[in-house]
Design a protein around this motif. Sequence first.
Motif, PDB file in Angstrom:
ATOM      1  N   HIS A  86      28.452  35.363  25.276  1.00 38.24           N
ATOM      2  CA  HIS A  86      29.663  36.082  25.704  1.00 38.24           C
ATOM      3  C   HIS A  86      29.355  36.958  26.913  1.00 38.24           C
ATOM      4  O   HIS A  86      28.936  38.102  26.774  1.00 38.24           O
ATOM      5  CB  HIS A  86      30.169  36.922  24.517  1.00 38.24           C
ATOM      6  CG  HIS A  86      31.472  37.617  24.760  1.00 38.24           C
ATOM      7  ND1 HIS A  86      32.193  38.187  23.736  1.00 38.24           N
ATOM      8  CD2 HIS A  86      32.184  37.845  25.879  1.00 38.24           C
ATOM      9  CE1 HIS A  86      33.284  38.743  24.225  1.00 38.24           C
ATOM     10  NE2 HIS A  86      33.302  38.552  25.528  1.00 38.24           N
ATOM     11  N   ASP A 131      28.815  40.669  25.675  1.00 36.92           N
ATOM     12  CA  ASP A 131      30.106  40.956  26.320  1.00 36.92           C
ATOM     13  C   ASP A 131      29.886  41.620  27.680  1.00 36.92           C
ATOM     14  O   ASP A 131      30.643  42.499  28.095  1.00 36.92           O
ATOM     15  CB  ASP A 131      30.993  41.819  25.413  1.00 36.92           C
ATOM     16  CG  ASP A 131      32.451  41.814  25.832  1.00 36.92           C
ATOM     17  OD1 ASP A 131      32.817  41.027  26.726  1.00 36.92           O
ATOM     18  OD2 ASP A 131      33.222  42.609  25.273  1.00 36.92           O
ATOM     19  N   HIS A 139      30.844  37.930  31.076  1.00 39.21           N
ATOM     20  CA  HIS A 139      31.948  37.822  32.040  1.00 39.21           C
ATOM     21  C   HIS A 139      31.388  37.939  33.457  1.00 39.21           C
ATOM     22  O   HIS A 139      31.003  39.036  33.872  1.00 39.21           O
ATOM     23  CB  HIS A 139      32.963  38.941  31.814  1.00 39.21           C
ATOM     24  CG  HIS A 139      33.618  38.903  30.479  1.00 39.21           C
ATOM     25  ND1 HIS A 139      34.785  38.218  30.241  1.00 39.21           N
ATOM     26  CD2 HIS A 139      33.264  39.446  29.287  1.00 39.21           C
ATOM     27  CE1 HIS A 139      35.135  38.351  28.971  1.00 39.21           C
ATOM     28  NE2 HIS A 139      34.220  39.097  28.365  1.00 39.21           N
ATOM     29  N   LYS A 156      39.938  31.228  24.642  1.00 43.62           N
ATOM     30  CA  LYS A 156      40.053  32.594  24.140  1.00 43.62           C
ATOM     31  C   LYS A 156      41.389  33.228  24.481  1.00 43.62           C
ATOM     32  O   LYS A 156      41.595  33.719  25.587  1.00 43.62           O
ATOM     33  CB  LYS A 156      38.924  33.439  24.729  1.00 43.62           C
ATOM     34  CG  LYS A 156      38.903  34.894  24.282  1.00 43.62           C
ATOM     35  CD  LYS A 156      37.840  35.610  25.104  1.00 43.62           C
ATOM     36  CE  LYS A 156      37.752  37.075  24.835  1.00 43.62           C
ATOM     37  NZ  LYS A 156      36.898  37.727  25.853  1.00 43.62           N
ATOM     38  N   HIS A 208      33.408  40.134  19.623  1.00 48.00           N
ATOM     39  CA  HIS A 208      33.109  41.575  19.663  1.00 48.00           C
ATOM     40  C   HIS A 208      33.701  42.409  18.522  1.00 48.00           C
ATOM     41  O   HIS A 208      34.469  43.342  18.763  1.00 48.00           O
ATOM     42  CB  HIS A 208      33.438  42.191  21.018  1.00 48.00           C
ATOM     43  CG  HIS A 208      34.806  41.931  21.588  1.00 48.00           C
ATOM     44  ND1 HIS A 208      35.955  42.082  20.866  1.00 48.00           N
ATOM     45  CD2 HIS A 208      35.186  41.565  22.835  1.00 48.00           C
ATOM     46  CE1 HIS A 208      36.984  41.825  21.665  1.00 48.00           C
ATOM     47  NE2 HIS A 208      36.540  41.504  22.846  1.00 48.00           N
TER      48      HIS A 208
HETATM   49 ZN   LIG Z   1      34.482  39.831  26.560  1.00 46.21          ZN
END
Ligand SMILES: [Zn+2]
Length: 367
Positions: free
Chosen positions: A55, A302, A57, A138, A228
């Motif tokens: 995960h 994340d 970004h 997602k 998360h």
């Molecule tokens: Zn995320």
Amino acid sequence: MVAGETIVGSTGRSRADVGIRDGRIAALGTELDPAGAEVLDATGCLVLPGAIDAHVHPIHAEDLGSTSEAAAFGGVTTLLHHICVEPGQGLLDALQAAREEGAGASRLDFGLQARLTEVPRRLDELPAAVGMGVRSFKPFTTYRSRGIMTKDGDLFRAMERISALGGLTLVHAENGAVIDVLEAHFREQGGVSAEDYPLTRPPEAEADAVNRVAEVAGLAGAPLYIVHISCAEALDAVVRARARGQKVYAETCSHYLTLTADEAMPNFGTKAKIAPPLRTTHDRDTLWLAVRDRRVDLVASDHSAFSEEAKTSPTVNALDVGFGAPGTETMLLLLHHVARWGVVGKRRSRSTSPMESIASNPPRADR
Ligand SMILES: [Zn+2]
């Protein structure tokens, strides 16, 4: 060849050398012949399998290349990038662009996962995305003002379709309608400080959304992955869905296992503004226990890195600062180090926090 080290694998530790040929492990053993090989002396070090960070970004201050560099420094060897598909943008266009960017810039193996918005017009794009090798999508149950919140009916349709294609629905689960009201309330009061930011996204809003999303997934007969998870109540909702016989995967993140709102928000301010927000020591310790007993399936970072300026501008209130913090470089180190320092399983009995422990006891390979 990497010589003289302690190998740590899923079954424990052993002493061995690692023979490498063409970038792959070709031999393990204590009597490997180093003749003709370049030898890296790793005496006193631990050799771990490369981590998969499922995960990250590659947005804001970063791209797929820089994210992979940060990850590589942290012992990560494979990344799953969450690709932002903006409202109005084609799903396949966004994925194709990311794949091309990664092919040129990534220093690590990577896979792609797609943000899913505007479900009705995306459904017909899903088979081609799966054909590209992208199997996780997602949707969000929050961020209405950014135009990316998915209604329950669309969530249901998406889950059915994704499941039929052999894919997995990943959900950012927080009750966006309630959060919108709380944010508006704070805005009317003139904004919110970093310390009070977590009040705008309470654990009940997360737990409610996880519960609802899990029920919808049950109706759709679809497997579900909750990204998360930050609090005990949300984890409980996952456990209840599993007890009903559903396939629900639970992800938490390294920051929820190491930081709490009480400590981090005064110290780091809006740099620690993430969503869901940091929680309490009870939540942190509950999640550690859940990692241990496998109620949590995996830990990811994340990772979402802004420029320092974007996260600390003194002229904006905390509501106007973007969500996210970096983490892929520190994830593996934190997990191993905090676990080794005995935080796991203890409840509020220690006098120092994990972060203080780390600061005063920097990691040493031979410890
Ligand atoms: Zn995320």
